[in-house]
Design a protein around this motif. Structure first.
Motif, PDB file in Angstrom:
ATOM      1  N   HIS A  14       0.838  -1.206   0.000  1.00 58.87           N
ATOM      2  CA  HIS A  14       0.000   0.000   0.000  1.00 58.87           C
ATOM      3  C   HIS A  14       0.874   1.257   0.000  1.00 58.87           C
ATOM      4  N   HIS A  17       2.215   1.820  -3.403  1.00 56.57           N
ATOM      5  CA  HIS A  17       1.169   2.298  -4.311  1.00 56.57           C
ATOM      6  C   HIS A  17       1.003   3.808  -4.181  1.00 56.57           C
ATOM      7  N   ILE A  18       1.028   4.291  -2.966  1.00 53.52           N
ATOM      8  CA  ILE A  18       0.912   5.736  -2.738  1.00 53.52           C
ATOM      9  C   ILE A  18       2.133   6.474  -3.281  1.00 53.52           C
ATOM     10  N   SER A 223      -1.964  -2.550  -7.002  1.00 47.02           N
ATOM     11  CA  SER A 223      -1.008  -1.442  -7.102  1.00 47.02           C
ATOM     12  C   SER A 223      -1.076  -0.713  -8.443  1.00 47.02           C
ATOM     13  N   THR A 225      -2.261   1.809 -11.560  1.00 47.78           N
ATOM     14  CA  THR A 225      -2.608   3.221 -11.688  1.00 47.78           C
ATOM     15  C   THR A 225      -3.274   3.414 -13.044  1.00 47.78           C
TER      16      THR A 225
END
Length: 304
Positions: A14, A17-18, A223, A225
């Protein structure tokens, strides 16, 4: 998996991913043929480069053409041609010895994912001469720049020419592990469909399915985008339209070029969005039984 360990892994995933928009991803400078890359080679005049390939490709026109091109630009080369499928720690160490013995200043990988991954690992060891590969596995351990690396893929599947990962097998433990660092993304790539023309039908199929697996897992993973989904969808479209064509006619250069582009896009997708359970099982099978990676992915994908 232990719930605490699982939670920790999800937390790291996570966090990445950010952080994706802020991480130092980059694409290699791409050339469409060797001729286009001559200005680059010219900057290496009077230097020596290590060329990494496998025993089969070492006997083909591709290596001869590459060496001739380097010779014309006054670049010396030393050849390591013993890379195995699922490259081993011993491959990396033997090639690294040549790299140092001949005082090389750059690395060129010509081949499939095995040769390119082997070259990445050689670069990692050149950057960290006092650390074994086992100490470099995992995330972001190779934080120093590696020598300039040129990737010339001869298969359309692995996407190694644009990824930050090198997959290596420890032949003593039969353990297959990845080294993941931004410094491992090749600085240059030569995407020449002519270099995939002689790929036999079986390898055209399994490497193509490897690329499809990269795109699918990148698309469905947690993950992804907006950008990786675009890369993945375009890769899937190109693979669906062209994989049977290259299987049936290896001289269909339009289809070959499309598959090479699809592999590159799928590589861009999964190096940012990661892969999943299919690859986890395929890597385990490759490490334990030396099963070709694309074949393992193709067999496992429907069940996952």
């Amino acid at each position: 998996m232990n719930p605490i360990k699982k939670g920790a892994c999800r937390l790291v995933q996570h966090a990445f991913h950010i952080a994706i928009p802020f991480l130092p991803y980059h694409d290699p400078v791409c050339f469409s043929c060797l001729e286009e890359a001559r200005p680059l080679f010219r900057t290496w005049e009077n230097k020596t480069v290590l060329v990494v390939t496998d025993p089969f490709l070492a006997k083909t026109f591709m290596i001869a053409t590459l060496i001739d091109t380097l010779f014309i630009e006054n670049v010396s080369c030393v050849l390591y041609d013993k890379t195995q499928a699922n490259p081993k720690v011993d491959d990396v160490e033997a090639a690294l010895e040549l790299y140092h013995q001949y005082n090389c200043s750059a690395i060129i990988a010509l081949g499939g994912g095995s040769s390119i991954d082997c070259a990445k690992a050689i670069g990692a060891r050149a950057a960290f001469p006092n650390k074994p590969l086992s100490k470099l596995k995992g995330l972001l351990k190779v934080y120093k720049p590696i020598p300039p690396l040129v990737a010339i893929p001869t298969t359309a599947g692995t996407g190694s020419e644009v990824t930050l990962a090198a997959v290596i097998t420890d032949e003593k433990t039969h353990h297959k592990y990845t080294i993941n660092s931004f410094t491992l993304i090749p600085k240059y790539a030569i995407l020449d469909a002519e270099f995939t023309r002689t790929l036999p039908p079986s390898l055209s199929a399994t490497t193509g399915m490897d690329a499809l697996c990269h795109a699918v897992e990148a698309y469905i993973g947690h993950s992804n985008t907006k950008k990786t989904r675009q890369y993945a969808k375009e890769a899937v479209r190109l693979i669906v339209q062209n994989i049977e064509r290259v299987y049936e006619d290896g001289n269909d250069m339009e289809a070959r070029s499309n598959m090479l582009h699809a592999s590159f896009l799928a590589g861009k997708a999964f190096t940012r969005a990661y892969v999943g359970y299919i690859h986890a099982i395929a890597h385990a099978l490759g490490g334990q039984y030396n099963i070709p990676h694309g074949l393992a992915n193709a067999i496992i994908m429907p069940y996952m």
